[in-house]
Design a protein around this motif. Structure first.
Motif, PDB file in Angstrom:
ATOM      1  N   LYS A 290       0.845  -1.208   0.000  1.00 48.65           N
ATOM      2  CA  LYS A 290       0.000   0.000   0.000  1.00 48.65           C
ATOM      3  C   LYS A 290       0.874   1.249   0.000  1.00 48.65           C
ATOM      4  O   LYS A 290       0.586   2.225  -0.698  1.00 48.65           O
ATOM      5  N   ASP A 293       2.495   1.624  -3.386  1.00 46.57           N
ATOM      6  CA  ASP A 293       1.450   2.039  -4.352  1.00 46.57           C
ATOM      7  C   ASP A 293       1.225   3.532  -4.276  1.00 46.57           C
ATOM      8  O   ASP A 293       1.156   4.228  -5.283  1.00 46.57           O
ATOM      9  N   ASN A 294       1.086   3.999  -3.044  1.00 47.24           N
ATOM     10  CA  ASN A 294       0.813   5.412  -2.815  1.00 47.24           C
ATOM     11  C   ASN A 294       1.969   6.302  -3.266  1.00 47.24           C
ATOM     12  O   ASN A 294       1.757   7.321  -3.914  1.00 47.24           O
ATOM     13  N   CYS A 295       3.190   5.891  -2.929  1.00 43.70           N
ATOM     14  CA  CYS A 295       4.367   6.671  -3.350  1.00 43.70           C
ATOM     15  C   CYS A 295       4.439   6.706  -4.873  1.00 43.70           C
ATOM     16  O   CYS A 295       4.770   7.742  -5.458  1.00 43.70           O
ATOM     17  N   MET A 296       4.131   5.587  -5.532  1.00 40.92           N
ATOM     18  CA  MET A 296       4.214   5.549  -7.003  1.00 40.92           C
ATOM     19  C   MET A 296       3.103   6.405  -7.626  1.00 40.92           C
ATOM     20  O   MET A 296       3.313   7.052  -8.645  1.00 40.92           O
ATOM     21  N   LYS A 297       1.931   6.405  -6.975  1.00 43.16           N
ATOM     22  CA  LYS A 297       0.828   7.246  -7.466  1.00 43.16           C
ATOM     23  C   LYS A 297       1.235   8.718  -7.391  1.00 43.16           C
ATOM     24  O   LYS A 297       1.054   9.488  -8.333  1.00 43.16           O
ATOM     25  N   ASN A 298       1.826   9.099  -6.281  1.00 43.05           N
ATOM     26  CA  ASN A 298       2.265  10.491  -6.114  1.00 43.05           C
ATOM     27  C   ASN A 298       3.438  10.821  -7.040  1.00 43.05           C
ATOM     28  O   ASN A 298       3.567  11.957  -7.506  1.00 43.05           O
ATOM     29  N   THR A 299       4.258   9.835  -7.310  1.00 43.67           N
ATOM     30  CA  THR A 299       5.369  10.042  -8.253  1.00 43.67           C
ATOM     31  C   THR A 299       4.797  10.397  -9.630  1.00 43.67           C
ATOM     32  O   THR A 299       5.293  11.302 -10.306  1.00 43.67           O
ATOM     33  N   LYS A 300       3.744   9.668 -10.017  1.00 42.99           N
ATOM     34  CA  LYS A 300       3.090   9.953 -11.320  1.00 42.99           C
ATOM     35  C   LYS A 300       2.534  11.358 -11.335  1.00 42.99           C
ATOM     36  O   LYS A 300       2.608  12.059 -12.347  1.00 42.99           O
ATOM     37  N   LEU A 301       1.954  11.778 -10.206  1.00 42.19           N
ATOM     38  CA  LEU A 301       1.386  13.129 -10.117  1.00 42.19           C
ATOM     39  C   LEU A 301       2.481  14.169 -10.390  1.00 42.19           C
ATOM     40  O   LEU A 301       2.294  15.089 -11.180  1.00 42.19           O
ATOM     41  N   ASN A 320      10.120   5.612  -6.935  1.00 41.69           N
ATOM     42  CA  ASN A 320       9.473   6.840  -6.459  1.00 41.69           C
ATOM     43  C   ASN A 320      10.461   8.014  -6.399  1.00 41.69           C
ATOM     44  O   ASN A 320      10.703   8.577  -5.330  1.00 41.69           O
ATOM     45  N   ARG A 362      -0.340  13.654  -1.628  1.00 39.14           N
ATOM     46  CA  ARG A 362      -0.865  14.239  -2.870  1.00 39.14           C
ATOM     47  C   ARG A 362      -0.934  15.769  -2.776  1.00 39.14           C
ATOM     48  O   ARG A 362      -0.512  16.483  -3.679  1.00 39.14           O
TER      49      ARG A 362
END
Ligand code: 0PR
Length: 378
Positions: A290, A293-301, A320, A362
């Protein structure tokens, strides 16, 4: 030291005041660090064990148990069926112990180590200390070490080759699978520096590159709980493929409760080990999944926001970490600092590095991009 002691109240008040000079992870402004706010249970465990000393293990068998179990958890994660190791003072000490082993195994008179040009600067210190000659292998166009160039750097004095799974500057993963084949062909020691990536790659949702003990020729791995493991520092990790290798890094300590030490640091606290143990038990692999996942989501942002606003990424992020350039990148980094955004400027690639650690949420990414565009307009 002044002759008379100060009152507890005065000392605490002074500490509180000085503490404000330190930056705080919670603000989400520290974008230049591979460390993060420790997990709450890590802090609790640290407090419980802060007086223990793994340098004299017979006295602190609870701490020894926690270190062994935390190392075992790391070993299992990295497919080291028989792997052994220690929690040490950081990635620097972990890399040092690995190269010490390789040098002592090879027993050559003028030892050399082949490093990617992107290897962490800790290897410069280590080569100095161990009297190893560093030989640098070129990177390919995606900033991964070129295995054929690395192979050409090997000669009869080479005691080890090194690959990085998550470089400090760009977060790139070297082709460890190919390095493992090179190691086999030349019968040379392969060390993997996964100080940062070792607790990220196993949890990536995308295709995971092979980088660990699954590869037969990987002899040791650095993997640091005080980076993506959210342990309290100092908590580096060194794992060896099997216990036989410990003989090469052993020092006799005849009058201590244990007659040998394997780490470079002698007296060392058990508290970081307790903190790593607590994080591993509390999160399990699902918890880490989890977080990654979150770090990678924020990396995409960050990555998408930067691209949409005309910045160029040095590489598409594998981990990340985002590295980007603008028109005048160095001056941009200075302006970001002036606004309280702590980013790293990387001279080698003329880029800004953002490490999207678990303390970066985020909302911090959104605020950063907004500020960045305001700076650009000025
Ligand atoms: N190997 C790799 C791949 C690393 O990224 C690092 C540290 C090390 C070895 C050495 O680890 P220790 O610093 O634990 O000995 N990488 C970070 C860097 O150089 C260290 C860091 C951490 C820097 C927090 C700044 C900071 O605020 O970027």
């Amino acid at each position: 030291m002044q002759p008379k002691g100060l009152s507890r109240k005065t000392v605490l008040a002074e500490l509180k005041k000085i503490r404000k000079l330190d930056q705080c992870y919670d603000d989400g402004k520290i974008l230049c660090s591979m460390c993060t706010k420790p997990h709450p249970l890590a802090e609790k465990a640290y407090q419980m064990f802060f007086g223990s000393n793994l340098g004299d293990p017979g006295l602190f068998q609870g701490s020894v148990k926690l270190e062994k179990e935390a190392v075992q958890d790391l070993a299992t994660l990295l497919h080291g069926k028989n792997a052994v190791g220690f929690l040490v003072s950081g990635g620097t000490e972990a890399n040092l112990i690995a190269l010490l082993a390789s040098r002592n195994i090879a027993k050559v008179i003028q030892p050399e180590v082949v490093l990617p040009e992107s290897a962490h600067f800790s290897f410069t210190k280590i080569c100095n200390l161990l009297n190893l000659k560093p030989v640098y292998a070129r990177l390919d166009s995606s900033f991964r070490v070129d295995p054929s160039d690395l192979e050409k750097c090997i000669n009869k004095n080479t005691v080890a080759i090194v690959g990085t799974a998550g470089t400090a500057e760009l977060g790139v993963i070297d082709p460890i699978e190919e390095l493992s084949e090179v190691a086999m062909r030349h019968n040379v020691y392969l060390h993997v520096d996964a100080a940062f990536g070792g607790l990220v790659i196993p949890f990536l949702a995308s295709a995971k590159p092979n980088f660990d003990f699954n590869l037969k020729n990987v002899q040791s791995i650095t993997v640091d709980p005080h980076k993506m493991g959210m342990a309290v520092l100092p908590a580096g990790g060194i794992l060896f493929r099997d216990a036989k290798m410990l003989d090469y890094v052993k020092t006799e300590t005849p009058y201590l409760t244990d007659q040998v030490q394997y780490t470079f640091v002698g007296t060392r606290s058990g508290a970081p080990a307790a903190s790593a143990w607590a994080v591993f038990k509390s999160l399990g692999t699902e918890g880490f999944q989890k977080i990654v996942d979150n770090c990678m989501k924020n990396t995409k942002l960050f990555a998408n926001g930067l691209k949409e606003n005309g910045f160029k990424l040095v590489v598409e992020p594998m981990l990340n970490l985002v590295a980007f350039r603008g028109e005048n990148t160095k001056s941009l980094a200075e302006k970001l600092w002036a606004r309280g955004w702590f980013v790293s400027y990387i001279p080698r690639y003329d880029c800004i590095r953002i490490v999207v650690m678990p303390h970066i949420k985020r909302k911090h990414g959104v605020a950063f991009l907004k500020d960045l565009m305001e700076i650009e307009k000025l």
